[in-house]
Scaffold this motif. Sequence first.
Motif, short mmCIF file in Angstrom:
data_model
loop_
_atom_site.label_atom_id
_atom_site.label_comp_id
_atom_site.label_asym_id
_atom_site.label_seq_id
_atom_site.Cartn_x
_atom_site.Cartn_y
_atom_site.Cartn_z
N SER A 279 2.02 -1.94 -0.50
CA SER A 279 1.82 -3.38 -0.26
C SER A 279 0.34 -3.74 -0.28
O SER A 279 -0.15 -4.46 0.61
CB SER A 279 2.41 -3.82 1.09
OG SER A 279 3.68 -3.31 1.27
N GLU A 282 -0.93 -7.57 -0.19
CA GLU A 282 -0.64 -8.21 1.11
C GLU A 282 -1.56 -7.66 2.19
O GLU A 282 -2.11 -8.41 2.99
CB GLU A 282 0.82 -7.97 1.52
CG GLU A 282 1.87 -8.60 0.62
CD GLU A 282 2.11 -7.79 -0.67
OE1 GLU A 282 1.58 -6.67 -0.79
OE2 GLU A 282 2.81 -8.31 -1.56
N SER A 283 -1.71 -6.32 2.22
CA SER A 283 -2.50 -5.75 3.31
C SER A 283 -3.99 -6.08 3.13
O SER A 283 -4.71 -6.30 4.09
CB SER A 283 -2.29 -4.24 3.42
OG SER A 283 -2.83 -3.59 2.30
#
Length: 392
Positions: A279, A282-283
């Motif tokens: 991810s 997103e992170s």
Amino acid sequence: MAIIGGGISGVSAALHLAERGFAVALLEGEDIGWGASGRNGGQALPGFGASQAKIKSLVGAADSKKLWDMSVEAVDLLHAQIQRFGIPCDPVVGYLHAAVKPRHVRELQETQDELVALGAPPGELLQGEALRARLNSPRYLAALTDGIAGHIHPLNYTLGLAQAAQAAGAKIFSGTRVTSVEPGKTVAVRTARGTVTADFLLVAGGAYLGGLMKPLAGYIMPVGTYIIATEPRADVAAMIPGNEAVADLNFVLDYFRRSADDRMLFGGRVSYSTLPPPSLPESMLARACKVFPQLKGARVEFCWGGNVDITVNRAPHFGRLADNILFVQGFSGHGVALTGLAGKVAAEAIAGQAARFDVFAKIPHSRFPGGRAFRVPALLLATTYFRLRDML
Ligand SMILES: Cc1cc2nc3c(=O)[nH]c(=O)nc-3n(C[C@H](O)[C@H](O)[C@H](O)COP(=O)(O)OP(=O)(O)OC[C@H]3O[C@@H](n4cnc5c(N)ncnc54)[C@H](O)[C@@H]3O)c2cc1C
């Protein structure tokens, strides 16, 4: 004269050697700038991955001052080359070293003392309102201004230097991976497309060299680091009104800047396996929002990563594998400016003036213990301490 690697180190060496009249063949396994040079955060800084205090402990006061001066020359060289060849890479001068915690504020004050001792401008320590006016983020306690460092578009810079090298007469062969090197009075550099024989070889494959040159492999560890670019946004200019590049003082640091087309480019995170963390967009956006809550809900248009060539002591690793085989590597995430100078001092050494190259070559280095399978856990163990420290 043969060069392995079409990053800034390799193309800079090609340029300076061609200008000295050498017949140069640069061999790049992928495309010019495909490695770290085309993927990085574009932050052009003096100094090294290791602190100046560490460099002094490795080589003594006199050589550490010479190395510092050459690192400042590296930033000057970058700007001079951009001017000279008209490279369209959006150069900006201006940098903020940002403190996340009280310990960092003390470190910035110590840095100012160090800079004075080096004869460099000590910068201004910004706090409170003065800080908010330059860095519109609730995350930082202070920031030190830096009038030497700045930022560029790194791929455009690399491509521009490569064009300049070609115009000076260097031959560049992209898509030409070197598969083996046979040392000797004449070095044979083998590729699937044929063999280049050369009086001298410069190895500049960085974190992407793999096991090609066995004696070099254990000295560097490829570590993944990642960047996102948001969509262009009207509010990005107000986040860093002076358009400086910014990095914090954590061991696993956040580094960011505006792009010329008003995106936020935000870098950070590391992967010791070089596999991208899950991810990632997103992170990374979540990290960026800790710095600029204004970015909540921003669209991430690009996300990419690349490998840096870390040495055990984070100092650059230059030297010789034979009288006619030189290498430059180990920029430890601090190579945008220094690689240009690395290419220049390697060219000087090949032309018979090795004094400046040899100041770098004197820096002592050790191998990461064991093979790659052991290097990863060993490095993880060593860095866990620093990650824990980041939390304090
Ligand atoms: C995501 C990221 C962000 C970074 N941010 C910054 C930053 O903001 N500021 C900073 O100062 N530094 C930064 N760095 C580090 C900086 O980019 C590097 O130090 C620098 O680009 C190294 O340049 P180089 O020419 O030595 O190696 P590279 O640019 O990696 O080039 C090496 C080239 O050699 C080629 N090669 C390897 N083996 C062979 C072979 N066998 N045959 C032919 N070709 C071969 C590869 O394909 C590659 O193109 C960052 C790095 C990354 C990955």
